[in-house]
Design an enzyme around this catalytic site. Structure first.
Site, PDB file in Angstrom:
ATOM      1  CD  GLN A 105      -2.688   1.383   2.426  1.00  0.00           C
ATOM      2  OE1 GLN A 105      -2.127   1.782   3.442  1.00  0.00           O
ATOM      3  NE2 GLN A 105      -3.980   1.098   2.382  1.00  0.00           N
ATOM      4  CE1 TYR A 177      -3.383   9.185   7.688  1.00  0.00           C
ATOM      5  CE2 TYR A 177      -4.525   7.298   6.751  1.00  0.00           C
ATOM      6  CZ  TYR A 177      -3.977   7.937   7.840  1.00  0.00           C
ATOM      7  OH  TYR A 177      -4.038   7.368   9.082  1.00  0.00           O
ATOM      8  NE  ARG A 225      -8.537   0.192   2.884  1.00  0.00           N
ATOM      9  CZ  ARG A 225      -8.434   0.014   4.202  1.00  0.00           C
ATOM     10  NH1 ARG A 225      -7.650   0.773   4.939  1.00  0.00           N
ATOM     11  NH2 ARG A 225      -9.123  -0.945   4.794  1.00  0.00           N
ATOM     12  N   GLY A 337      -9.236  -7.276   8.959  1.00  0.00           N
ATOM     13  CA  GLY A 337      -8.233  -6.483   9.647  1.00  0.00           C
ATOM     14  C   GLY A 337      -7.891  -7.021  11.008  1.00  0.00           C
ATOM     15  NE  ARG A 338      -6.963  -2.619  14.691  1.00  0.00           N
ATOM     16  CZ  ARG A 338      -6.805  -1.808  13.664  1.00  0.00           C
ATOM     17  NH1 ARG A 338      -6.893  -2.288  12.436  1.00  0.00           N
ATOM     18  NH2 ARG A 338      -6.566  -0.522  13.830  1.00  0.00           N
TER      19      ARG A 338
END
Length: 370
Positions: A105, A177, A225, A337-338
């Site tokens: 990424q 971002y 993304r 993810g987590r």
């Protein structure tokens, strides 16, 4: 009823540019275990562990492009420089040896970077209009020459990814971002070709995608993304309606995006208050015809952003609702993810029907690289 209700998660995926053994993607998660920006053998082992336990595609943690203000930590991995790229070569080799596929990424955090942080603390943080996510003036707008240098840095990273043997790239255009700061009207009030209405605000991302495509040639997957929400504004909307979302996405499609990674906090939530049940990945696939990845608290009984902000743990939960959406073709791939961070064997356990053996998420797992 199939012997394994999660069978659809393990069907192969094929698109024009990407072939995967199954539909499970490891979501990118910032880890910060690369001192001096260089990923070591521990990083390679971390990703390999997920690949050998059945993850179809790994998207790495955010990796910093070659710009002095790209990141805010000296432990976030770089995607430039001989030492860092050699480290990533070892990561690719380890994942491929385990039968997996992997994409970096590519990341620049823009004006979410606090002054005085990162590898180059004296470098000023940058954003399209010098505005942070609250709309406060923190610096000067980027010049067009500076924008050209940023685009070139993304393209160089893409070329290096292909050279190192990665299976594609993901551009981080979400969560407030740098790329997302160009998308969002709060942070982009430019009056030149990089600002304006929603479509015009895609110009920077379009030029990044086009430059990356020139750098890697045809057939090399480019994922984007994106998200509606920002780190400081969970209710933010780039697009308020499906029509607006279509207008936003089309320039990115035309530029050469192959797959959209649609970041939401809760995958089960409808994207719009229009009565339709489609989530952001569902709408994106419907509007573009391109493959999409859904993400957002999969396998957790508490949304992942609360785990991060409040340093909470979370139990495991069923994925029947997710599977129903996947079976309907609402989206193509599912990012974990987590749940996968805490349990490297998550995919294998799901495939083998061992859901009762899934490990609950613990905040302590973010403090180690396992």
């Amino acid at each position: 009823m199939p012997s394994n209700p999660a069978k659809s998660l393990f069907e192969p995926f094929r698109s024009a540019t990407l072939s995967l053994d199954n539909r499970i993607v490891m979501a990118p998660m910032t880890r910060g275990f690369s001192p001096g920006g260089v990923p070591g053998e521990n990083v390679a082992a971390y990703y390999k562990r997920r690949a050998e336990n059945g993850v179809g595609l790994i998207v790495t943690e955010g990796t910093l492009i070659n710009h002095p203000a790209a990141g805010a930590s000296t432990k976030w991995p770089h995607f430039y420089g001989a030492n860092a790229l050699e480290g990533w070569s070892g990561v690719v080799r380890a994942v491929h040896e385990a039968g997996g596929k992997i994409m970096p990424q590519l990341w620049h955090i823009g004006l979410t970077r606090k002054a005085g942080t990162g590898t180059n603390p004296d470098a000023p943080s940058v954003g399209p209009s010098g505005l942070n996510l609250a709309g406060e003036q923190m610096g000067e707008p980027l010049s067009e020459a500076e924008i050209a240098d940023l685009i070139a840095a993304y393209a160089q990273a893409a070329a290096d990814a292909k050279r190192l043997g990665f299976d594609g790239i993901e551009l981080h255009g979400a969560h407030g971002y740098l790329i997302d700061q160009f998308f969002w009207g709060v942070t982009n009030v430019r009056t030149d070709k990089y600002g304006g209405d929603l479509v015009k605000r895609t110009r920077f991302a379009v030029e990044v995608v086009e430059a990356c495509r020139r750098a890697v040639g045809p057939g090399f997957p480019i994922m984007m993304r994106f998200s509606q929400w920002k780190d400081n504004a969970y209710d933010a909307k780039l697009a308020a309606t499906p029509d607006e979302l279509s207008l936003f996405l089309q320039p990115l499609v035309d530029a050469g995006v192959d797959v959209f990674h649609c970041s939401t906090r809760r995958f089960w939530e409808p994207a719009f208050a229009d009565g339709a049940d489609l989530n952001l990945a569902g709408w994106t696939k419907k509007l573009t015809g391109l493959p999409t990845i859904t993400v957002g608290s999969v396998g957790l009984d508490l949304e992942f952003t609360r785990l991060f902000k409040e340093k909470k743990g979370a139990g495991t939960t069923g994925i029947d609702g997710l599977l129903e959406r996947l079976d309907r073709g609402e989206f193509d791939l599912v990012a974990i993810g987590r749940a996968l961070l805490n349990d490297p064997e998550w995919a294998k356990k799901i495939k083998e029907g061992r859901q009762d053996e899934l490990l609950p998420f613990s905040p302590e797992s973010t403090q180690t690289l396992y």
